[in-house]
Design a protein around this motif. Structure first.
Motif, short mmCIF file in Angstrom:
data_model
loop_
_atom_site.label_atom_id
_atom_site.label_comp_id
_atom_site.label_asym_id
_atom_site.label_seq_id
_atom_site.Cartn_x
_atom_site.Cartn_y
_atom_site.Cartn_z
N ARG A 181 0.20 -3.26 3.45
CA ARG A 181 0.91 -3.23 4.73
C ARG A 181 0.78 -4.57 5.47
O ARG A 181 0.58 -4.62 6.68
CB ARG A 181 0.40 -2.09 5.62
CG ARG A 181 0.64 -0.69 5.05
CD ARG A 181 0.03 0.39 5.93
NE ARG A 181 0.28 1.71 5.41
CZ ARG A 181 1.27 2.52 5.82
NH1 ARG A 181 2.10 2.12 6.77
NH2 ARG A 181 1.41 3.73 5.31
N CYS A 257 6.81 -0.83 7.59
CA CYS A 257 5.42 -0.70 7.11
C CYS A 257 4.65 -2.01 7.18
O CYS A 257 3.42 -2.01 7.31
CB CYS A 257 5.41 -0.19 5.67
SG CYS A 257 6.03 1.48 5.45
N GLN A 258 5.36 -3.11 7.08
CA GLN A 258 4.71 -4.42 7.08
C GLN A 258 5.11 -5.17 8.35
O GLN A 258 5.73 -6.23 8.30
CB GLN A 258 5.11 -5.20 5.83
CG GLN A 258 4.60 -4.57 4.54
CD GLN A 258 5.28 -5.13 3.30
OE1 GLN A 258 6.24 -4.55 2.80
NE2 GLN A 258 4.79 -6.26 2.81
#
Length: 274
Positions: A181, A257-258
């Motif tokens: 992540r 998510c990142q």
């Protein structure tokens, strides 16, 4: 493109089919894959030599013998293929090693971006491998901290830089960062303790599973299984994946998510083609 897990698979092929066997012949169908050595010199150096336990460092395969060694790099399309005596040659078979017991190993490569090098001394080996970073399979959390410390470059660029960390390519770099992540555009030196913890765990886990598979597997639960879809979605959150270029390489990531990537560099919705 062959990365560390693929080359580890080629090392196992060389160990299974070649270890302890004499090289009875070297046939070069295309000298374009030879680097710094002529066909006659390669034949003289290797014919009659017995193969020892092969080694791997990053994306390099080191074939030791009881005399000179040779190194193989597989570029983007290379493979090491075992063949039986009656198997017809493939159009992209560049070098064939005939081993005692009528076994054959073929260096097959379509694009010929890398190839085979002969090493007759430790100095020759150091000339090729001396500029490589530590093998990615050997790196623990403490070593990873040292590799990232003070580096202003984006973390994706650092991970796939062979002089920093040997063995990771584009697919592994994206997969590891997605698992951790971590935004691929973050400067490596800016990662906090939690991000480095997750990155170290992801590095170990992804490499363990990929080495077991002998490749970077395109599984539904992996980013790799979705990155080439026309409208790729994240297998974790279901949101659209994004694409951009980092260090000259196509990079795929999940902007949800990142998180942390500058909004101006995001490409959401239908993914842009690299």
């Amino acid at each position: 493109m062959p990365e560390l897990p693929d080359v580890e698979g080629f090392r196992r092929i060389l160990a299974e089919h070649g270890r302890g066997r004499r090289i009875d012949g070297v046939e070069v169908a295309d000298p374009g894959v030879l680097r710094g050595v002529t066909v006659p010199r390669l034949r003289r150096a290797l014919t009659g030599r017995r193969l020892a336990e092969p080694e791997r460092h990053g994306k390099w395969l080191l074939a030791r013998t009881d005399g000179p060694s040779f190194l193989l790099h597989f570029g983007m399309t290379g493979r090491l293929v075992p063949a039986a005596p009656g198997d017809p040659p493939h159009p992209h078979d560049r070098v064939t090693f005939t081993l005692e017991g009528e076994r054959r190993l073929r260096y097959r490569d379509q694009r010929k971006l890398q190839g085979l090098r002969l090493a007759t001394s430790d100095a020759d080996l150091d000339e090729v491998l001396g500029g490589q970073g530590p093998d990615a399979l050997t790196v623990d959390r403490a070593a990873l901290d040292r590799l990232l410390e003070g580096r202003r470059a984006r973390v994706k660029a650092v991970l796939i830089d062979q002089s920093v960390l040997a063995g990771l390519g584009n697919l592994l770099g994206d997969e590891i960062l997605w698992r951790a992540r971590v935004d691929p555009a973050r400067p490596a030196r800016d990662l906090d303790t939690g991000e480095r913890d997750r990155l170290a765990d992801a590095l170990r886990g992804v490499l363990r599973d990929a080495v077991r598979a002998g490749c970077v597997p395109a599984r539904p639960s992996w980013l790799t299984g979705h990155r080439d879809a026309p409208d790729p979605v994240c297998p974790r959150c279901g949101g659209p994946l994004s694409r951009d270029r980092i260090a000259g390489r196509s990079t795929t990531w999940c902007p949800h998510c990142q998180a942390g990537r500058p909004p101006a560099r995001r490409t959401t919705g239908r993914a842009a083609r690299p």
